[in-house]
Structure formats: C-alpha cells, structure tokens
Scaffold this active site. Structure first.
Site, mmCIF file in Angstrom:
data_model
loop_
_atom_site.group_PDB
_atom_site.id
_atom_site.type_symbol
_atom_site.label_atom_id
_atom_site.label_comp_id
_atom_site.label_asym_id
_atom_site.label_seq_id
_atom_site.Cartn_x
_atom_site.Cartn_y
_atom_site.Cartn_z
ATOM 1 N N GLU A 138 -34.511 -145.948 -137.410
ATOM 2 C CA GLU A 138 -34.923 -144.549 -137.410
ATOM 3 C C GLU A 138 -33.748 -143.641 -137.761
ATOM 4 O O GLU A 138 -33.883 -142.690 -138.546
ATOM 5 C CB GLU A 138 -35.477 -144.179 -136.029
ATOM 6 C CG GLU A 138 -35.926 -142.742 -135.890
ATOM 7 C CD GLU A 138 -36.353 -142.390 -134.473
ATOM 8 O OE1 GLU A 138 -36.383 -141.186 -134.177
ATOM 9 O OE2 GLU A 138 -36.626 -143.310 -133.677
ATOM 10 N N GLU A 156 -28.072 -130.666 -131.499
ATOM 11 C CA GLU A 156 -27.965 -131.198 -132.871
ATOM 12 C C GLU A 156 -27.516 -130.148 -133.886
ATOM 13 O O GLU A 156 -28.230 -129.186 -134.168
ATOM 14 C CB GLU A 156 -29.298 -131.790 -133.312
ATOM 15 C CG GLU A 156 -29.233 -132.483 -134.659
ATOM 16 C CD GLU A 156 -30.455 -133.316 -134.966
ATOM 17 O OE1 GLU A 156 -30.480 -133.935 -136.041
ATOM 18 O OE2 GLU A 156 -31.392 -133.346 -134.139
ATOM 19 N N ALA A 179 -35.198 -136.333 -139.051
ATOM 20 C CA ALA A 179 -35.093 -136.294 -137.590
ATOM 21 C C ALA A 179 -36.179 -135.438 -136.957
ATOM 22 O O ALA A 179 -36.535 -135.651 -135.791
ATOM 23 C CB ALA A 179 -33.716 -135.771 -137.178
ATOM 24 N N LYS A 184 -41.487 -143.086 -141.557
ATOM 25 C CA LYS A 184 -41.260 -142.416 -140.278
ATOM 26 C C LYS A 184 -42.000 -141.096 -140.265
ATOM 27 O O LYS A 184 -42.072 -140.410 -141.284
ATOM 28 C CB LYS A 184 -39.762 -142.158 -140.061
ATOM 29 C CG LYS A 184 -39.447 -141.346 -138.804
ATOM 30 C CD LYS A 184 -37.965 -141.066 -138.670
ATOM 31 C CE LYS A 184 -37.687 -140.184 -137.459
ATOM 32 N NZ LYS A 184 -36.238 -139.901 -137.289
ATOM 33 N N GLY A 201 -32.921 -141.421 -132.649
ATOM 34 C CA GLY A 201 -32.849 -142.567 -131.759
ATOM 35 C C GLY A 201 -32.393 -142.089 -130.401
ATOM 36 O O GLY A 201 -31.280 -141.573 -130.260
ATOM 37 N N SER A 202 -33.267 -142.199 -129.392
ATOM 38 C CA SER A 202 -33.007 -141.575 -128.100
ATOM 39 C C SER A 202 -33.457 -142.455 -126.950
ATOM 40 O O SER A 202 -34.340 -143.310 -127.105
ATOM 41 C CB SER A 202 -33.733 -140.221 -127.995
ATOM 42 O OG SER A 202 -33.421 -139.385 -129.067
ATOM 43 N N GLU A 237 -40.784 -140.548 -123.725
ATOM 44 C CA GLU A 237 -39.609 -139.888 -124.300
ATOM 45 C C GLU A 237 -39.824 -138.380 -124.403
ATOM 46 O O GLU A 237 -38.910 -137.594 -124.156
ATOM 47 C CB GLU A 237 -39.279 -140.471 -125.677
ATOM 48 C CG GLU A 237 -38.001 -139.903 -126.262
ATOM 49 C CD GLU A 237 -37.588 -140.577 -127.560
ATOM 50 O OE1 GLU A 237 -37.089 -139.868 -128.463
ATOM 51 O OE2 GLU A 237 -37.768 -141.799 -127.677
ATOM 52 N N ARG A 283 -34.933 -128.712 -127.774
ATOM 53 C CA ARG A 283 -34.607 -128.362 -126.387
ATOM 54 C C ARG A 283 -34.701 -126.863 -126.229
ATOM 55 O O ARG A 283 -33.744 -126.175 -125.879
ATOM 56 C CB ARG A 283 -33.224 -128.859 -125.980
ATOM 57 C CG ARG A 283 -32.943 -130.294 -126.284
ATOM 58 C CD ARG A 283 -33.893 -131.288 -125.605
ATOM 59 N NE ARG A 283 -33.384 -132.623 -125.849
ATOM 60 C CZ ARG A 283 -33.657 -133.343 -126.945
ATOM 61 N NH1 ARG A 283 -34.483 -132.844 -127.866
ATOM 62 N NH2 ARG A 283 -33.154 -134.543 -127.108
ATOM 63 N N GLY A 318 -40.458 -133.519 -129.261
ATOM 64 C CA GLY A 318 -40.921 -134.364 -130.362
ATOM 65 C C GLY A 318 -40.223 -135.708 -130.342
ATOM 66 O O GLY A 318 -39.156 -135.875 -129.737
ATOM 67 N N LYS A 337 -37.496 -135.431 -122.696
ATOM 68 C CA LYS A 337 -36.909 -134.328 -123.464
ATOM 69 C C LYS A 337 -37.332 -132.967 -122.922
ATOM 70 O O LYS A 337 -36.595 -131.985 -123.053
ATOM 71 C CB LYS A 337 -37.282 -134.467 -124.938
ATOM 72 C CG LYS A 337 -36.548 -135.616 -125.618
ATOM 73 C CD LYS A 337 -36.978 -135.810 -127.056
ATOM 74 C CE LYS A 337 -36.138 -136.891 -127.733
ATOM 75 N NZ LYS A 337 -36.581 -137.166 -129.115
#
Length: 393
Positions: free
Chosen positions: A236, A192, A299, A142, A209-210, A372, A343, A357, A376
């Site tokens: 992920e 987070e 992450a 990843k 995972g989003s 994505e 964010r 990201g 974000k």
C-alpha cells in the site's frame, strides 16, 4: 472565555467569528492570522483560472497596503469543488515553541445529544468487500474509503480549547484552525506533510500503512514490528511513493527517495512513512501549484488515481468536502507548506463532524479496516473529551 483556552479574545463559543482567528503550525514555520482580506473560491481543477485568481487576490492585497501577503486555507478532496482559500487581513510568523506552550489539556465534558456514522459499520464493511471485488476485475490496485461521524452536543464547544487539547496531545503534528465556506471551523492535527517548498528545495513525507498503538509498551513495540514486517502495508505504501515519484521526477533536477519506509508514530497510531527531498529544476514553481499536482495522492484516494476516484465516488455515501484535501499556506514568493487534511473535524456551533479513512488493497480485511477507522477517530474524540462517551472498543 477561560484563560486556559488556546486563543484569548475570541467571539462566543460556537459562533462564527466576524474576524476569525486562524492558525497553521508546523516544525518548519507557524503562522497566526486574523480577519479575511479576500476569499478565493476558484476550483483548483481549472489551473489557469485558479492561478489567475490567486495572483489577483495577492495583487489586491499589496495594493491595499500589505507588503508581503500570504494565501491560507484549504483545497477540498474534490479539486473541481470550490476552494476555501483566503488572504488574511493580518498575520504574523510565530515560533513553534509559542504554539506548543499555548496547548492545554482542558477537561471538556460535553453531553452528546445524538451521534451517527455515515456509513454505519456493516455498510462500511460491505463497501470494503465491494472494493476488493472490483480489484479482481479491473486495473485498480488501491482505493481509500472513509467514514464520517456526526455528533450533536447539548451546547457549543469553544474551538480554541479543543485546539489547545490537540496541540497538547499531538505536539509533533501539523496543527490548523481555519474558517470554511459553510460557516464552520476546520481544526485538526495532521501527521502528513504533502509539500513544503523553500526556494528550490521541496520536501514531502507520505504516510500509508497504519496500525493502532497499544497502551502496553511491549505490545506497542510488537505492533510497530508487525507493521514494519507487513507485506500488505508495504505494498500500500509503495503505491503512494511510486505515484509521487512519477509526479515530481519530471519537475526536479534531483529527487532523493529512500529505498524503504520508516516507522512514524503519533499519539494513537503507527504509520509507514518515506521522507522525500528534491531540488526543483524550475525554482519559481509555487508551493500550492506543486501541492495541487500531487493531490490527491494514493494515500487518500487510491491507485490509479482517476479510476480509484470513480470507485470511491461509487461506494462512499457522502461528500468528503475538505477532509482528505490539503490545508496550509504559501507566500507571494511561492514558498509555503501544505499538509493532508486528516485527523480533523469541522465544528459548527454544537454540530461536530469527524472523519477517518483507510487504504483498501486486495489483501484488506473489512473488520480490520473498520477497527483502523475507529483508532484514527481517537485523535479528535480525545481532543473533544468524547473518548469515554463514544467508546472506540
């Protein structure tokens, strides 16, 4: 200044205040601070020097008359870069309710003079394909790739009003406003938690995972169900949880990790999240030291960490700075709270830098990953009142 802004009595909009106002707010504990007693720029990578610099700064603050000094600020994504930590001259713990009550939805309507993406869309997608190709010929599983959006406005914005919008739009987030070494302000609403420590108890809540939320309730629930069923996103997420387990298990007398993630929602996104709780074998370990051991998690970097970081450095055309670093506070007893710096945006007069990201694995689709990042970015664009002028469609 308008009385509807988040902070009153601030310096002129867009200016770097001589006595900066600072905030870190969470459901656990919220802190307002003003003024800087001392800066700590020692890189976190040099563990011994870093711990010594923090201890010295706290000792000087106590000698200057502070009964219980705290450390606030940010650690950048690159822990070999200078830290952006400080001892506030004045601070107070405030209720979460007071922070939320100060949030307002101000109709900011700035005029955009120019904007650019770094990298641009096609270059970003090429980077995704490059990462996927690398997975097939290496042990990297990843890599997290990001983009920066630079926006020049016709006039400076009041950062306090923007923060008020963030609080109103994202009441469950971790809110922060801090000065940076470059003279800008870092503001954000992170979803987070990286590390919270209270005595021997520690908590972390990784997200990976989003999926973008939908305006239609039925479509939104279908999106959430699709994320919960996504093998790609679970894979992920598992990489992140396994890495945290490997770091924290040797330090804990007990570590409780659920068998699978739960769904977590923000105003704009669905995430997979796993609440992890532990009891330290050595309760004296400071929150910041523990956070730095975890940082950067898969992450925000990738897996395995060292190799993924090399790939990210190869592909990304800019330095992240504080983005995907950590931001928070700790007291002189070692308790505190640190969250992942996502964010977020930096504000320097009329120049805004926004970031987003995404985690790339072998099953990733370049078009979906770009979409994505667009989703974000919506959190900060909405707070700045730019969601219409800079379309996300």
């Amino acid at each position: 200044m308008s009385t509807r802004c988040f902070d009153s009595g601030m310096d002129a909009p867009g200016a770097a205040p001589a006595q900066p106002e600072m905030l870190f707010s969470s459901p656990w504990r919220s802190i307002r601070a003003r003024g800087i007693q001392a800066h700590i720029d020692t890189p976190a990578l040099d563990d011994a020097a870093f711990r010594a610099a923090i201890a010295q700064a706290l000792a000087h603050a106590r000698a200057a008359g502070q009964d219980a000094p705290i450390v606030m600020g940010a650690i950048p994504f690159d822990i070999g870069a200078p830290s952006a930590l400080f001892i506030p001259a004045h601070y107070e713990y405030v209720s979460r309710e007071a922070v939320l009550a100060a949030g307002h939805r101000d109709a900011l309507c700035p005029r955009v003079v120019s904007s650019r993406n770094i990298p641009e869309e096609q270059d970003f997608k090429m980077g995704v394909r490059q990462a996927i190709a690398n997975f097939q010929h290496s042990s990297i599983r990843k890599a997290v790739l990001s983009r920066k959006c630079e926006i020049r406005l016709s006039e400076p914005l009041d950062t306090g009003c923007v923060l008020g919008n963030l609080v109103a739009q994202n009441p469950s987030a971790y809110h922060f406003r801090l000065p940076t070494a470059e003279g800008s302000e870092l503001i954000g609403a992170s979803p987070e938690l990286l590390l919270r420590k209270d005595g021997a108890r520690i908590e972390t809540f990784p997200l990976a995972g989003s999926a973008r939320r939908q305006a239609d309730p039925a479509a939104d629930q279908a999106t959430a169900a699709g994320l919960q069923a996504s093998a790609k996103d679970h894979y992920e997420h598992r990489l992140v949880v396994d890495d945290i387990r490997q770091v924290l298990s040797p330090l804990c007398a007990q570590l409780d990790i659920p068998a699978g993630p739960e769904l977590v929602s923000t105003a704009t996104m669905w995430h997979l999240g796993t609440p992890i709780v532990g009891t330290l074998a050595t309760p004296q370990l400071p929150a910041l030291e523990l956070a730095c051991r975890l940082h950067p998690t898969p992450a925000v970097c990738g897996f395995p960490r060292r190799l993924a970081r090399k790939l990210v450095d190869l592909i990304e055309p800019f330095e992240r700075g504080v983005f995907t670093g950590i931001v928070g506070w700790c007291d002189d007893q070692g308790n505190g709270e640190w969250v992942v710096t996502i964010r977020c945006a930096t504000v320097q007069k009329s120049l805004l830098c926004l970031f987003a990201g995404v985690g790339i694995v072998e099953a990733s689709c370049p078009d979906a990953e770009w979409a994505e990042t667009q989703a974000k970015l919506a959190t900060m664009l909405n707070a700045f009142g730019l969601e219409r002028e800079l379309s996300l469609s």
